[in-house]
Structure formats: C-alpha cells, structure tokens
Design a protein around this motif. Sequence first.
Motif, PDB file in Angstrom:
ATOM      1  N   THR A 262      14.825  11.493  -3.177  1.00 53.77           N
ATOM      2  CA  THR A 262      14.020  10.673  -4.089  1.00 53.77           C
ATOM      3  C   THR A 262      12.823  10.090  -3.366  1.00 53.77           C
ATOM      4  OG1 THR A 262      16.015  10.115  -5.338  1.00 53.77           O
ATOM      5  CG2 THR A 262      14.064   8.744  -5.707  1.00 53.77           C
ATOM      6  N   ILE A 263      13.043   9.605  -2.151  1.00 51.27           N
ATOM      7  CA  ILE A 263      11.943   9.044  -1.356  1.00 51.27           C
ATOM      8  C   ILE A 263      10.899  10.122  -1.071  1.00 51.27           C
ATOM      9  CG2 ILE A 263      11.342   8.106   0.916  1.00 51.27           C
ATOM     10  CD1 ILE A 263      13.985   6.552   0.802  1.00 51.27           C
ATOM     11  N   LYS A 264      11.365  11.334  -0.799  1.00 54.27           N
ATOM     12  CA  LYS A 264      10.434  12.449  -0.567  1.00 54.27           C
ATOM     13  C   LYS A 264       9.597  12.718  -1.810  1.00 54.27           C
ATOM     14  CE  LYS A 264      10.308  17.287   0.930  1.00 54.27           C
ATOM     15  NZ  LYS A 264      11.131  18.459   1.359  1.00 54.27           N
ATOM     16  N   ASP A 265      10.241  12.658  -2.974  1.00 54.43           N
ATOM     17  CA  ASP A 265       9.515  12.883  -4.231  1.00 54.43           C
ATOM     18  C   ASP A 265       8.456  11.805  -4.463  1.00 54.43           C
ATOM     19  OD1 ASP A 265      10.968  15.149  -4.796  1.00 54.43           O
ATOM     20  OD2 ASP A 265      12.422  14.126  -6.077  1.00 54.43           O
ATOM     21  N   ILE A 266       8.814  10.550  -4.172  1.00 50.12           N
ATOM     22  CA  ILE A 266       7.849   9.455  -4.340  1.00 50.12           C
ATOM     23  C   ILE A 266       6.686   9.633  -3.374  1.00 50.12           C
ATOM     24  CG2 ILE A 266       7.486   6.965  -4.179  1.00 50.12           C
ATOM     25  CD1 ILE A 266      10.455   6.603  -4.863  1.00 50.12           C
ATOM     26  N   ASN A 267       7.002   9.918  -2.112  1.00 48.29           N
ATOM     27  CA  ASN A 267       5.954  10.053  -1.100  1.00 48.29           C
ATOM     28  C   ASN A 267       5.033  11.232  -1.368  1.00 48.29           C
ATOM     29  OD1 ASN A 267       6.569   7.802   0.460  1.00 48.29           O
ATOM     30  ND2 ASN A 267       8.107   8.906   1.661  1.00 48.29           N
ATOM     31  N   SER A 268       5.509  12.203  -2.133  1.00 46.84           N
ATOM     32  CA  SER A 268       4.662  13.355  -2.448  1.00 46.84           C
ATOM     33  C   SER A 268       3.478  12.955  -3.322  1.00 46.84           C
ATOM     34  CB  SER A 268       5.480  14.436  -3.152  1.00 46.84           C
ATOM     35  OG  SER A 268       5.850  14.019  -4.468  1.00 46.84           O
ATOM     36  N   LEU A 269       3.556  11.763  -3.938  1.00 52.86           N
ATOM     37  CA  LEU A 269       2.466  11.286  -4.788  1.00 52.86           C
ATOM     38  C   LEU A 269       1.342  10.649  -3.969  1.00 52.86           C
ATOM     39  CD1 LEU A 269       4.607   9.607  -7.595  1.00 52.86           C
ATOM     40  CD2 LEU A 269       3.578  11.888  -7.623  1.00 52.86           C
ATOM     41  N   ASN A 270       1.642  10.307  -2.712  1.00 52.83           N
ATOM     42  CA  ASN A 270       0.620   9.710  -1.852  1.00 52.83           C
ATOM     43  C   ASN A 270      -0.403  10.768  -1.432  1.00 52.83           C
ATOM     44  OD1 ASN A 270       1.773   7.104  -1.817  1.00 52.83           O
ATOM     45  ND2 ASN A 270       3.223   7.725  -0.234  1.00 52.83           N
TER      46      ASN A 270
ATOM     47  N   ASP B 233       0.821  -1.214   0.000  1.00 51.47           N
ATOM     48  CA  ASP B 233       0.000   0.000   0.000  1.00 51.47           C
ATOM     49  C   ASP B 233       0.853   1.262   0.000  1.00 51.47           C
ATOM     50  OD1 ASP B 233       1.057  -0.048   2.528  1.00 51.47           O
ATOM     51  OD2 ASP B 233      -0.863  -0.134   3.589  1.00 51.47           O
ATOM     52  N   ASN B 234       2.138   1.118  -0.393  1.00 50.17           N
ATOM     53  CA  ASN B 234       2.959   2.317  -0.502  1.00 50.17           C
ATOM     54  C   ASN B 234       3.939   2.213  -1.662  1.00 50.17           C
ATOM     55  OD1 ASN B 234       5.976   1.973   0.591  1.00 50.17           O
ATOM     56  ND2 ASN B 234       4.621   0.599   1.752  1.00 50.17           N
ATOM     57  N   LEU B 235       4.228   3.355  -2.282  1.00 51.52           N
ATOM     58  CA  LEU B 235       5.007   3.388  -3.516  1.00 51.52           C
ATOM     59  C   LEU B 235       6.486   3.091  -3.300  1.00 51.52           C
ATOM     60  CD1 LEU B 235       3.450   6.552  -5.206  1.00 51.52           C
ATOM     61  CD2 LEU B 235       3.033   4.166  -5.795  1.00 51.52           C
ATOM     62  N   VAL B 236       7.066   3.575  -2.209  1.00 49.55           N
ATOM     63  CA  VAL B 236       8.502   3.395  -1.991  1.00 49.55           C
ATOM     64  C   VAL B 236       8.850   1.915  -1.915  1.00 49.55           C
ATOM     65  CG1 VAL B 236      10.425   3.779  -0.409  1.00 49.55           C
ATOM     66  CG2 VAL B 236       8.814   5.633  -0.879  1.00 49.55           C
TER      67      VAL B 236
ATOM     68  N   MET C 188       6.726   2.499 -16.286  1.00 50.28           N
ATOM     69  CA  MET C 188       5.337   2.384 -16.720  1.00 50.28           C
ATOM     70  C   MET C 188       4.461   3.464 -16.082  1.00 50.28           C
ATOM     71  SD  MET C 188       3.013  -1.015 -16.792  1.00 50.28           S
ATOM     72  CE  MET C 188       1.244  -1.022 -16.963  1.00 50.28           C
ATOM     73  N   PHE C 189       4.724   3.748 -14.797  1.00 55.23           N
ATOM     74  CA  PHE C 189       3.895   4.729 -14.099  1.00 55.23           C
ATOM     75  C   PHE C 189       4.589   6.083 -13.956  1.00 55.23           C
ATOM     76  CE2 PHE C 189       2.223   0.599 -12.671  1.00 55.23           C
ATOM     77  CZ  PHE C 189       0.903   0.764 -13.063  1.00 55.23           C
ATOM     78  N   GLN C 190       5.704   6.251 -14.658  1.00 49.66           N
ATOM     79  CA  GLN C 190       6.418   7.532 -14.731  1.00 49.66           C
ATOM     80  C   GLN C 190       6.678   8.128 -13.341  1.00 49.66           C
ATOM     81  OE1 GLN C 190       7.655   9.339 -17.694  1.00 49.66           O
ATOM     82  NE2 GLN C 190       7.588   7.134 -18.092  1.00 49.66           N
ATOM     83  N   LEU C 191       7.288   7.326 -12.483  1.00 46.39           N
ATOM     84  CA  LEU C 191       7.607   7.785 -11.132  1.00 46.39           C
ATOM     85  C   LEU C 191       8.844   8.689 -11.149  1.00 46.39           C
ATOM     86  CD1 LEU C 191       6.981   4.577  -8.989  1.00 46.39           C
ATOM     87  CD2 LEU C 191       5.401   6.420  -9.565  1.00 46.39           C
ATOM     88  N   PRO C 192       8.952   9.602 -10.204  1.00 43.88           N
ATOM     89  CA  PRO C 192      10.098  10.531 -10.176  1.00 43.88           C
ATOM     90  C   PRO C 192      11.415   9.853  -9.780  1.00 43.88           C
ATOM     91  CG  PRO C 192       8.712  10.867  -8.244  1.00 43.88           C
ATOM     92  CD  PRO C 192       7.966   9.923  -9.154  1.00 43.88           C
ATOM     93  N   SER C 193      11.367   8.575  -9.468  1.00 45.68           N
ATOM     94  CA  SER C 193      12.563   7.839  -9.034  1.00 45.68           C
ATOM     95  C   SER C 193      13.304   7.154 -10.175  1.00 45.68           C
ATOM     96  CB  SER C 193      12.158   6.787  -8.003  1.00 45.68           C
ATOM     97  OG  SER C 193      11.126   5.953  -8.527  1.00 45.68           O
ATOM     98  N   ILE C 194      12.820   7.254 -11.390  1.00 42.42           N
ATOM     99  CA  ILE C 194      13.438   6.557 -12.524  1.00 42.42           C
ATOM    100  C   ILE C 194      14.924   6.909 -12.612  1.00 42.42           C
ATOM    101  CG2 ILE C 194      13.456   6.281 -15.030  1.00 42.42           C
ATOM    102  CD1 ILE C 194      10.474   6.953 -15.027  1.00 42.42           C
ATOM    103  N   ASP C 195      15.768   5.857 -12.634  1.00 40.03           N
ATOM    104  CA  ASP C 195      17.224   6.001 -12.785  1.00 40.03           C
ATOM    105  C   ASP C 195      17.880   6.800 -11.664  1.00 40.03           C
ATOM    106  OD1 ASP C 195      17.158   4.558 -15.187  1.00 40.03           O
ATOM    107  OD2 ASP C 195      16.755   6.370 -16.355  1.00 40.03           O
ATOM    108  N   LYS C 196      17.247   6.849 -10.493  1.00 41.40           N
ATOM    109  CA  LYS C 196      17.819   7.567  -9.352  1.00 41.40           C
ATOM    110  C   LYS C 196      18.027   6.629  -8.167  1.00 41.40           C
ATOM    111  CE  LYS C 196      15.511  11.979 -10.408  1.00 41.40           C
ATOM    112  NZ  LYS C 196      14.546  12.992  -9.871  1.00 41.40           N
ATOM    113  N   GLU C 197      19.004   6.966  -7.338  1.00 41.33           N
ATOM    114  CA  GLU C 197      19.176   6.246  -6.087  1.00 41.33           C
ATOM    115  C   GLU C 197      18.024   6.593  -5.154  1.00 41.33           C
ATOM    116  OE1 GLU C 197      22.897   6.712  -4.163  1.00 41.33           O
ATOM    117  OE2 GLU C 197      24.086   6.341  -5.971  1.00 41.33           O
ATOM    118  N   LEU C 198      17.689   5.643  -4.286  1.00 46.78           N
ATOM    119  CA  LEU C 198      16.605   5.903  -3.340  1.00 46.78           C
ATOM    120  C   LEU C 198      17.147   6.634  -2.113  1.00 46.78           C
ATOM    121  CD1 LEU C 198      14.351   2.715  -3.409  1.00 46.78           C
ATOM    122  CD2 LEU C 198      13.867   4.987  -4.327  1.00 46.78           C
ATOM    123  N   ASP C 199      17.607   7.852  -2.335  1.00 45.03           N
ATOM    124  CA  ASP C 199      18.091   8.661  -1.225  1.00 45.03           C
ATOM    125  C   ASP C 199      16.919   9.441  -0.621  1.00 45.03           C
ATOM    126  OD1 ASP C 199      17.570  10.750  -3.006  1.00 45.03           O
ATOM    127  OD2 ASP C 199      19.678  11.027  -3.532  1.00 45.03           O
ATOM    128  N   GLU C 200      17.226  10.272   0.342  1.00 44.67           N
ATOM    129  CA  GLU C 200      16.176  10.993   1.064  1.00 44.67           C
ATOM    130  C   GLU C 200      15.323  11.848   0.141  1.00 44.67           C
ATOM    131  OE1 GLU C 200      15.851  14.278   4.710  1.00 44.67           O
ATOM    132  OE2 GLU C 200      17.676  13.093   4.447  1.00 44.67           O
TER     133      GLU C 200
END
Length: 250
Positions: free
Chosen positions: A188-196, A130-133, A174-186
């Motif tokens: 990037t995780i913030k950018d992903i969580n902003s979609l929630n 139930d979460n994107l990260v 496929m879902f055009q997430l902001p994490s494409i080709d990026k390390e999962l640093d703080e």
Amino acid sequence: MPTRYIGMGYWEIISRQMSIVTKSQQTRFKEAEVTVIGCGGIGGSLIEQLARMGVGKINLIDKDIFDLSNLNRQLISGLETLGKEKSYSAKERVRNVNPYVEVNAFNEELNEENVEKVIGESDVVLDALDNLVTRVIVSRAAKKLKIPYVHGAIHGTMGQVSVFTPETKTYEEMFQLPSIDKELDENTIKDINSLNRGVPPVIGPTPNIVGCLEAFEAFKLITGVGEVTYSPKLLSFNILDLSSFDVIEL
C-alpha cells in the motif's frame, strides 16, 4: 521577554483582533491545544500565525534541519538557523513572537507508532507535510481520535486547503488514494509513493499563503467564527491567476 514589556500581557498582544472576535471566543483559542506536523514552508507560516493570533499551546514535530534551499520560502529559516533542527528553531520563534504560548517540540519523524502520542490531546491537527504516506497516517489517527484535521498542500504556484472531521469524507476518499480501506503495509505504501513526482517546485508566497489559510481554518474551528472549509469542499488557488481563488467540491 525584555523587562520593558513585562506586564503588557497576552491580551495586549492580540488586542487588534478583538473587534473580530468576542472575549469568550478568543478565550477558547487561548485555552486550545493544536499540533502542527511539519515546520518547513507551510509550517513556518502556519506556526507564526497561530502564535500571533494567540493560541494557547502548540505541539511541533519535524525531524529535519534547515539548509540553504529552504531560504526562498521557509519563514523560520535564516542564516542563524542553518544546520539547526526545524522543530526547535520553530519553538524559539514562537517564544519570540508570543511568550504566552506553551510550546512542545518533537525532533523526530511522525509514524504509526508515535502519532497518537503526539496528537492525542489536540483540539486541531494541522498538516504542513510534504509526503502522502504521513498525511494518510495523520488523517487516520485524527479520525480515530475524533480530532479535526486541517490539510494544506502546494505545487509550484498552486495551493489547496480543506478540513476533515469524523463526519466528513476522509482525506483518502476525497483525493481517491489507492490506500482507501487498506492497511498501510509495504504494498500500500508503495502504491501511495507511486503518486509522488519527485521534489516539487515551489516559490515563496505559495506555502506561506497556505499556512495562513490553514491557521485561520483552525481559528474558525476553535472559536466558531466564520465558515469552515469542510471536506469535500476544497479551497484552491494559483497565484499566477488571481481569479483562480475558489472553493470547489470534490
């Protein structure tokens, strides 16, 4: 298992589906190992169907416990499981449904440190998250280990399912997430969580339909029966509109 049922065996449990698959196809499923990430709404239905279809081994991971708000949709939840760990309750459910299935339960959070240990031996990894990260973490690890990743998600009365392999477009692409080709640093995780958008609404049938569909995608992948919904294809639906059940391409 009650004494009166001893000797009935694996093949009698799944006998009604043997006109759909050959014995060699079912044997592949019997010898397969799958991992289900999440034992809640989607996960409960998914785990139940995998066990009833006769998968050989299931690994379950979830750090959560059941509460009253789970009762409207989570099949493994009940008054007797309130306050109990979802992963261990799911393990007991599988044992009760099909004692021939081997089950490992992990009562912990999936992260970058333990993901490969949890899914590493799997033939298929199934997303009941139930979460994107965490989806990004699982999908990346599955691709690295060359394991098919079955994705499912819900919102209210809407659901979606797709299957990713090392050869297909990735989950992030496929879902055009902001994490494409990026390390999962703080950041990037913030950018992903902003979609929630907070806790999503959900009604019982939606996650259970998605769980059933995911389980059958895994069955198709392992047995070779039927057509798999590979990325960038997406099976989507809204149960308020039965004409909405469709396979689209993103």
